[in-house]
Scaffold this active site. Structure first.
Site, mmCIF file in Angstrom:
data_model
loop_
_atom_site.group_PDB
_atom_site.id
_atom_site.type_symbol
_atom_site.label_atom_id
_atom_site.label_comp_id
_atom_site.label_asym_id
_atom_site.label_seq_id
_atom_site.Cartn_x
_atom_site.Cartn_y
_atom_site.Cartn_z
ATOM 1 N N LYS A 1 0.034 5.403 15.245
ATOM 2 C CA LYS A 1 1.194 6.055 14.632
ATOM 3 C C LYS A 1 1.806 7.083 15.594
ATOM 4 C CE LYS A 1 -0.467 5.475 9.864
ATOM 5 N NZ LYS A 1 -0.676 6.174 8.557
ATOM 6 N N TYR B 1 5.759 -0.827 4.267
ATOM 7 C CA TYR B 1 5.084 -0.052 3.219
ATOM 8 C C TYR B 1 5.588 -0.436 1.818
ATOM 9 C CZ TYR B 1 2.687 3.002 6.591
ATOM 10 O OH TYR B 1 1.857 3.504 7.580
ATOM 11 N N ASN C 1 -2.371 10.564 10.200
ATOM 12 C CA ASN C 1 -3.763 10.130 10.388
ATOM 13 C C ASN C 1 -3.948 9.081 11.480
ATOM 14 O OD1 ASN C 1 -2.584 8.028 9.090
ATOM 15 N ND2 ASN C 1 -3.798 8.166 7.203
ATOM 16 N N HIS D 1 -2.831 2.955 11.555
ATOM 17 C CA HIS D 1 -2.711 2.035 10.415
ATOM 18 C C HIS D 1 -3.483 0.773 10.762
ATOM 19 C CE1 HIS D 1 -0.971 -0.685 7.424
ATOM 20 N NE2 HIS D 1 -0.945 -1.566 8.409
ATOM 21 N N GLU E 1 2.021 -8.479 7.820
ATOM 22 C CA GLU E 1 2.360 -7.396 8.750
ATOM 23 C C GLU E 1 2.504 -7.912 10.188
ATOM 24 O OE1 GLU E 1 -0.687 -4.442 8.036
ATOM 25 O OE2 GLU E 1 0.072 -4.031 6.018
HETATM 26 P P1 IDP Z 1 -4.144 3.596 4.510
HETATM 27 O O1 IDP Z 1 -3.267 3.915 5.704
HETATM 28 O O2 IDP Z 1 -5.512 4.194 4.645
HETATM 29 O O3 IDP Z 1 -4.156 2.129 4.167
HETATM 30 P P2 IDP Z 1 -2.359 3.952 2.242
HETATM 31 O O4 IDP Z 1 -2.809 4.368 0.883
HETATM 32 O O5 IDP Z 1 -1.935 2.550 2.445
HETATM 33 O O6 IDP Z 1 -3.499 4.375 3.273
HETATM 34 O O7 IDP Z 1 -1.157 4.932 2.618
HETATM 35 C C1 IDP Z 1 -0.331 4.673 3.726
HETATM 36 C C2 IDP Z 1 -0.126 5.957 4.501
HETATM 37 O O8 IDP Z 1 0.604 6.894 3.682
HETATM 38 C C3 IDP Z 1 -1.429 6.715 4.826
HETATM 39 O O9 IDP Z 1 -2.055 6.235 5.999
HETATM 40 C C4 IDP Z 1 -0.923 8.143 4.993
HETATM 41 O O10 IDP Z 1 -0.279 8.340 6.253
HETATM 42 C C5 IDP Z 1 0.123 8.219 3.893
HETATM 43 N N1 IDP Z 1 -0.413 8.693 2.597
HETATM 44 C C6 IDP Z 1 -1.177 7.997 1.720
HETATM 45 N N2 IDP Z 1 -1.470 8.703 0.624
HETATM 46 C C7 IDP Z 1 -0.865 9.908 0.798
HETATM 47 C C8 IDP Z 1 -0.790 11.085 -0.011
HETATM 48 O O11 IDP Z 1 -1.342 11.170 -1.118
HETATM 49 N N3 IDP Z 1 -0.089 12.132 0.496
HETATM 50 C C9 IDP Z 1 0.550 12.077 1.701
HETATM 51 N N4 IDP Z 1 0.514 10.989 2.491
HETATM 52 C C10 IDP Z 1 -0.182 9.908 2.050
HETATM 53 MG MG MG Z 2 -2.655 0.917 3.421
#
Ligand code: IDP
Ligand code: MG
Length: 141
Positions: free
Chosen positions: A12, A52, A119, A122, A133
């Protein structure tokens, strides 16, 4: 013996900006997985909205798309047996504050106070997501 799988990995914008792409790729390769395609690009909102789509309507989607389009992303297709599960395990939990030490998110990211969790990485979460994807990010593969 199982067939090798492919998965989509995105380093990212926070990971690219902080100069962590090499470290992240090194962990993936050291684990035993192989990179089969790579592309550095700044994604636009249309691509990210599609990427997304499962999160449409959630409160963090707008900041997520703003963050993900804020700079270049290193998109990778990675191959290996059970690689989808394996890379998710290397990534660690979504929230970097509680992601396990030893994982990419646990070791390399922390809450920045931003409205979206920054984080680093992805990775596709299922064979269906991976196929969708990879087609989205690498239309020629
Ligand atoms: P993942 O990346 O671990 O699969 P997902 O639930 O698919 O997690 O969420 C996609 C991305 O959205 C996450 O990697 C993070 O950057 C962001 N995200 C997910 N949940 C939250 C939240 O509750 N608050 C803020 N950002 C979030
Ligand atoms: Mg995800």
């Amino acid at each position: 013996m199982s067939e090798p799988q492919r998965t989509l990995v995105l380093i990212k914008p926070d990971g690219v900006r902080r100069g962590l792409s090499g470290q992240v790729l090194a962990r993936i390769e050291a684990k035993g997985y192989r990179m089969v395609a790579a592309r550095l690009r700044t994604a636009d909102a249309a691509l990210l909205t599609e990427h997304y789509a499962e999160h449409a309507g959630k409160p963090f989607v707008a900041p997520l798309i703003a963050f993900m389009s804020s700079g270049p992303v290193l998109a990778l297709v990675v191959e290996g047996h059970r690689v989808i599960e394996g890379i998710r395990s290397l990534c660690g939990a979504t929230d970097p504050t509680t992601a396990a030490p030893g994982s990419i998110r646990g070791d390399l990211a922390a809450d920045t106070g931003a409205p979206v969790l920054e984080n680093i990485i992805h990775a596709s979460d299922s064979p269906e997501s991976s196929a969708r994807e990879i087609a989205l990010w690498f239309s020629s593969l």
